[in-house]
Design a protein around this motif. Structure first.
Motif, PDB file in Angstrom:
ATOM      1  N   ASP A   1       0.151  -0.976   0.025  1.00 35.66           N
ATOM      2  CA  ASP A   1       0.300   0.023  -0.092  1.00 35.66           C
ATOM      3  C   ASP A   1       0.928   1.280  -0.006  1.00 35.66           C
ATOM      4  O   ASP A   1       0.509   2.040   0.197  1.00 35.66           O
ATOM      5  N   HIS A   2       2.525   0.780   0.334  1.00 32.10           N
ATOM      6  CA  HIS A   2       3.074   2.497   0.725  1.00 32.10           C
ATOM      7  C   HIS A   2       4.161   2.240  -0.822  1.00 32.10           C
ATOM      8  O   HIS A   2       4.726   1.272  -0.480  1.00 32.10           O
ATOM      9  N   PHE A   3       3.901   2.998  -1.964  1.00 35.63           N
ATOM     10  CA  PHE A   3       4.498   2.438  -3.266  1.00 35.63           C
ATOM     11  C   PHE A   3       4.762   3.690  -3.420  1.00 35.63           C
ATOM     12  O   PHE A   3       3.728   4.249  -4.537  1.00 35.63           O
ATOM     13  N   GLU A   4       5.841   5.133  -3.531  1.00 37.54           N
ATOM     14  CA  GLU A   4       6.400   5.963  -3.987  1.00 37.54           C
ATOM     15  C   GLU A   4       7.542   5.812  -4.027  1.00 37.54           C
ATOM     16  O   GLU A   4       8.493   5.513  -4.478  1.00 37.54           O
ATOM     17  N   GLY A   5       7.865   7.649  -5.646  1.00 33.97           N
ATOM     18  CA  GLY A   5       8.564   7.385  -6.223  1.00 33.97           C
ATOM     19  C   GLY A   5       9.111   6.491  -7.720  1.00 33.97           C
ATOM     20  O   GLY A   5       7.901   6.024  -7.898  1.00 33.97           O
ATOM     21  N   GLU A   6      10.654   6.434  -8.218  1.00 35.96           N
ATOM     22  CA  GLU A   6      10.390   6.116  -9.479  1.00 35.96           C
ATOM     23  C   GLU A   6      11.373   4.699  -9.090  1.00 35.96           C
ATOM     24  O   GLU A   6      12.283   4.649  -8.435  1.00 35.96           O
ATOM     25  N   TYR A   7      10.961   3.701  -9.364  1.00 36.99           N
ATOM     26  CA  TYR A   7      10.946   2.223  -9.249  1.00 36.99           C
ATOM     27  C   TYR A   7      11.892   2.349 -10.788  1.00 36.99           C
ATOM     28  O   TYR A   7      11.068   1.573 -11.757  1.00 36.99           O
ATOM     29  N   LYS A   8      13.295   1.669 -10.935  1.00 36.65           N
ATOM     30  CA  LYS A   8      13.282   0.672 -12.427  1.00 36.65           C
ATOM     31  C   LYS A   8      13.929  -0.529 -11.872  1.00 36.65           C
ATOM     32  O   LYS A   8      14.822  -1.053 -10.907  1.00 36.65           O
ATOM     33  N   LEU A   9      12.872  -1.296 -12.207  1.00 30.24           N
ATOM     34  CA  LEU A   9      13.106  -2.815 -11.695  1.00 30.24           C
ATOM     35  C   LEU A   9      13.928  -3.789 -13.019  1.00 30.24           C
ATOM     36  O   LEU A   9      13.092  -3.539 -13.694  1.00 30.24           O
ATOM     37  N   CYS A  10      15.303  -4.117 -12.800  1.00 32.23           N
ATOM     38  CA  CYS A  10      16.247  -4.414 -13.913  1.00 32.23           C
ATOM     39  C   CYS A  10      16.818  -5.957 -13.386  1.00 32.23           C
ATOM     40  O   CYS A  10      17.228  -5.980 -12.284  1.00 32.23           O
ATOM     41  N   VAL A  11      15.971  -6.679 -14.199  1.00 28.37           N
ATOM     42  CA  VAL A  11      16.324  -8.132 -12.923  1.00 28.37           C
ATOM     43  C   VAL A  11      16.675  -9.125 -14.612  1.00 28.37           C
ATOM     44  O   VAL A  11      14.989  -9.929 -14.903  1.00 28.37           O
ATOM     45  N   PRO A  12      17.617  -9.510 -15.083  1.00 28.14           N
ATOM     46  CA  PRO A  12      17.550 -10.278 -16.558  1.00 28.14           C
ATOM     47  C   PRO A  12      17.207 -11.783 -15.826  1.00 28.14           C
ATOM     48  O   PRO A  12      16.501 -12.185 -16.970  1.00 28.14           O
ATOM     49  N   THR A  13      17.609 -11.972 -14.955  1.00 30.54           N
ATOM     50  CA  THR A  13      17.452 -13.473 -15.387  1.00 30.54           C
ATOM     51  C   THR A  13      15.804 -14.273 -14.630  1.00 30.54           C
ATOM     52  O   THR A  13      15.315 -15.453 -14.653  1.00 30.54           O
ATOM     53  N   LEU A  14      14.537 -13.008 -14.878  1.00 31.39           N
ATOM     54  CA  LEU A  14      13.579 -12.956 -14.223  1.00 31.39           C
ATOM     55  C   LEU A  14      12.331 -13.664 -14.941  1.00 31.39           C
ATOM     56  O   LEU A  14      12.372 -13.296 -15.951  1.00 31.39           O
ATOM     57  N   LYS A  15      11.967 -14.756 -14.783  1.00 34.93           N
ATOM     58  CA  LYS A  15      10.724 -15.573 -15.697  1.00 34.93           C
ATOM     59  C   LYS A  15       9.219 -14.890 -14.475  1.00 34.93           C
ATOM     60  O   LYS A  15       8.334 -15.073 -15.738  1.00 34.93           O
ATOM     61  N   ARG A  16       8.912 -14.787 -13.500  1.00 31.82           N
ATOM     62  CA  ARG A  16       7.585 -14.424 -13.157  1.00 31.82           C
ATOM     63  C   ARG A  16       7.571 -13.442 -11.994  1.00 31.82           C
ATOM     64  O   ARG A  16       8.378 -13.392 -11.488  1.00 31.82           O
ATOM     65  N   LEU A  17       6.832 -12.816 -12.401  1.00 32.42           N
ATOM     66  CA  LEU A  17       6.536 -11.075 -11.498  1.00 32.42           C
ATOM     67  C   LEU A  17       4.402 -11.370 -11.501  1.00 32.42           C
ATOM     68  O   LEU A  17       4.337 -11.777 -12.359  1.00 32.42           O
ATOM     69  N   SER A  18       4.787 -11.001 -10.379  1.00 32.13           N
ATOM     70  CA  SER A  18       3.122 -10.834 -10.082  1.00 32.13           C
ATOM     71  C   SER A  18       3.765  -9.026  -8.996  1.00 32.13           C
ATOM     72  O   SER A  18       3.943  -9.382  -8.224  1.00 32.13           O
ATOM     73  N   ILE A  19       2.388  -8.523  -9.438  1.00 32.59           N
ATOM     74  CA  ILE A  19       2.086  -7.292  -8.878  1.00 32.59           C
ATOM     75  C   ILE A  19       0.917  -7.283  -8.574  1.00 32.59           C
ATOM     76  O   ILE A  19       0.576  -6.829  -9.720  1.00 32.59           O
ATOM     77  N   SER A  20       0.684  -6.547  -7.318  1.00 32.54           N
ATOM     78  CA  SER A  20      -0.858  -6.487  -7.220  1.00 32.54           C
ATOM     79  C   SER A  20      -0.860  -5.091  -5.941  1.00 32.54           C
ATOM     80  O   SER A  20       0.454  -4.425  -5.079  1.00 32.54           O
ATOM     81  N   LYS A  21      -1.916  -4.686  -5.527  1.00 31.08           N
ATOM     82  CA  LYS A  21      -2.874  -3.483  -5.093  1.00 31.08           C
ATOM     83  C   LYS A  21      -1.480  -2.898  -5.790  1.00 31.08           C
ATOM     84  O   LYS A  21      -0.740  -1.968  -4.568  1.00 31.08           O
ATOM     85  N   ILE A  22      -1.467  -1.978  -6.564  1.00 35.12           N
ATOM     86  CA  ILE A  22      -0.630  -0.732  -7.359  1.00 35.12           C
ATOM     87  C   ILE A  22      -1.520  -0.018  -7.628  1.00 35.12           C
ATOM     88  O   ILE A  22      -2.416   0.385  -8.046  1.00 35.12           O
ATOM     89  N   GLU A  23      -1.579   1.654  -6.300  1.00 34.10           N
ATOM     90  CA  GLU A  23      -2.430   2.419  -7.620  1.00 34.10           C
ATOM     91  C   GLU A  23      -2.108   3.443  -7.345  1.00 34.10           C
ATOM     92  O   GLU A  23      -0.697   3.995  -6.526  1.00 34.10           O
ATOM     93  N   TYR A  24      -2.247   4.449  -8.473  1.00 37.18           N
ATOM     94  CA  TYR A  24      -1.953   5.638  -8.686  1.00 37.18           C
ATOM     95  C   TYR A  24      -1.606   6.915  -7.742  1.00 37.18           C
ATOM     96  O   TYR A  24      -3.302   7.137  -7.239  1.00 37.18           O
ATOM     97  N   ASN A  25      -1.070   7.415  -7.509  1.00 37.95           N
ATOM     98  CA  ASN A  25      -1.374   8.687  -7.188  1.00 37.95           C
ATOM     99  C   ASN A  25      -0.909   9.708  -7.761  1.00 37.95           C
ATOM    100  O   ASN A  25      -0.035  10.017  -9.051  1.00 37.95           O
ATOM    101  N   GLU A  26      -1.099  11.273  -6.953  1.00 36.69           N
ATOM    102  CA  GLU A  26      -0.455  12.024  -8.271  1.00 36.69           C
ATOM    103  C   GLU A  26       1.039  12.818  -7.836  1.00 36.69           C
ATOM    104  O   GLU A  26       1.514  13.942  -8.148  1.00 36.69           O
TER     105      GLU A  26
END
Length: 470
Positions: free
Chosen positions: A235-260
């Motif tokens: 519920d607390h996700f702010e700022g700029e995030y760059k997820l760089c994971v070359p080996t990643l095969k599965r990615l699941s993201i939830s409860k990500i909401e837009y704010n101002e």
């Protein structure tokens, strides 16, 4: 003859015990097999088997899996003074139990350590517990921790590096920030999990990176060089995030909401095969097209979009990245979808299975998507719980011989026979040339016989199509 009968009865008595006898065959099993059986039990129940016999007394100490739950502490077993708090006494007893169990364990390497812990006063015990687990080369660590204190629990430095860890699950009021309270002369700590392949973060604290050069969440990912499976919700996700994971095969993201605030989640995972997303599409961006993607489950939140072009851009971008997907689940929710025209960048040539949730306002999205999937073999339609019939009916697309030309299976869950539903079904049955099965799950209160009779009257292009109503 009589002697032969006597010998036979004697043999029968020797081979089988009396009907009132109790035979303990389990205790005669090999020690390794007994430990394997105990590994499926919570540690409290595993320890309870020590009273069975001398054979079982120390078996639980050889089990390489520990599952300890503070909720399992029985308050009736506590001896309390009149002014002593029950929860505080429970917490003290649980800390003693965990420390005692870890001390008594005789097995070497620890395969799994699962800790479910609710505490209010003292969380300092966790440091010693994690150091013990790391020393025993733990491979799977599950921490499910909750506290009602003002501050979330900060994980101790002993957690930052564990070379044997393969699976890490963190849930609850946990803060993974490792830069706070570190002396300026002390080198910055970093994560080092060279064997970690699965990482799951559920409702943990991911604060803004405004005041630090690199957020601990990103440091954690950079410290996992072989990570293959990542899932997180917060519920607390702010700022700029760059997820760089070359080996990643599965990615699941939830409860990500837009704010101002200035907020963007950029994903660079070229090896990704499975992607799941629950949230606002405006916050996500892919660095490049996912050429290895097999399955994607996308469930956008219902948002009050104001800038239609802005929203169209975000939707277009995500589908451009998912363009090679083979199995797609898509649930566009909200009235804003009826304003979208064609939102797909190009044909989904690899798409063979589509699961789509209709809500009465997104028939146009489904229509356009079907026209972009020439090799679709399975179509599954589900009806949203908040489905309402509106004036945004299904409209049949222009004829194209490629439309539904490969469809063999059609499922409709929650069919009620509304106008737009009927028009969609008519279109599928008329255009699907090689359709083999069309299965309809009717809503409660609907007559299966009457629905089947109605559907049987619709023209079918496929002569081998079997209709079924459930």
């Amino acid at each position: 003859m009589a002697e032969s009968s006597t010998q036979s009865n004697s043999k029968r008595q020797t081979l089988s015990p009396g009907k009132d006898a109790v035979v303990d065959r389990i205790s005669s099993l090999p020690e390794s097999l007994l430990c394997h059986i105990l590994s499926f039990l919570p540690t409290k129940e595993s320890i309870a088997t020590s009273i069975l016999s001398t054979r079982w007394k120390l078996l639980w100490t050889l089990v390489p899996k520990l599952f300890l739950d503070s909720d399992k502490i029985n308050t009736s077993e506590l001896s309390l003074d009149e002014d002593e708090d029950v929860e505080e006494a429970r917490e003290i007893m649980f800390a003693h139990v965990v420390s005692s169990v870890l001390a008594q364990q005789e097995c070497g390497e620890l395969q799994t350590f699962r800790l479910k812990w609710q505490f209010w006063w003292d969380g300092s015990h966790l440091d010693a517990w994690l150091r013990t687990a790391a020393a025993r080369k733990v491979k799977e660590l599950n921490l499910d921790i909750y506290t009602d204190r003002d501050e979330n629990l900060k994980l101790p430095p002993s957690f930052f590096s564990c070379r044997t860890l393969v699976v890490l699950n963190l849930t609850g009021t946990i803060d993974i920030d490792i830069d706070i309270d570190i002396d300026i002369d002390t080198p910055s700590l970093s994560f080092n999990f060279p064997s970690l392949k699965i990482l799951r973060l559920v409702r943990i604290w991911l604060p803004s990176i405004i005041n630090s050069q690199e957020h601990s969440f990103l440091k954690l990912l950079s410290g996992c060089p072989v990570l293959e499976d990542l899932s997180f919700s917060t519920d607390h996700f702010e700022g700029e995030y760059k997820l760089c994971v070359p080996t990643l095969k599965r990615l699941s993201i939830s409860k990500i909401e837009y704010n101002e605030s200035d907020y963007e989640l950029e994903i660079n995972a070229p090896a990704l095969e499975y992607f799941e997303f629950y949230g606002d599409l405006r916050v996500i961006k892919f660095y490049e097209k996912l050429n290895n993607l097999v399955q994607a489950d996308v469930y956008p939140y219902d948002s009050d979009y104001e800038d239609e072009e802005f929203d169209r851009t975000w939707v277009f971008n995500i589908f451009a990245a998912l363009n090679n997907v083979k199995f797609l689940s898509f649930s566009p929710d909200g009235t804003e979808w009826h304003n979208f025209g064609n939102i797909y960048p190009s044909s989904f040539q690899n798409l063979v299975r589509l699961k789509f949730k209709v809500d009465g306002c997104n028939w146009n999205v489904l229509r356009d998507l079907l026209q972009k999937a020439p090799n679709l073999e399975t179509l599954v339609i589900t009806k949203g719980y908040d489905f309402v019939e509106s004036n945004l009916y299904w409209k049949e697309p222009q004829y194209d011989p490629a439309n539904l030309s490969s469809l063999t299976s059609f499922y409709y869950r929650g069919f009620k026979g509304l106008n737009d539903e009927v028009e969609l079904v008519k279109y599928v049955l008329k255009e699907a040339r090689v359709l083999k099965t069309a299965i309809f799950q009717v809503s409660s209160g609907e007559s299966k016989e009457s629905v089947l009779e109605k559907l049987s009257m619709f023209p079918r292009c496929s002569t081998t199509c079997l209709l079924r109503v459930e």
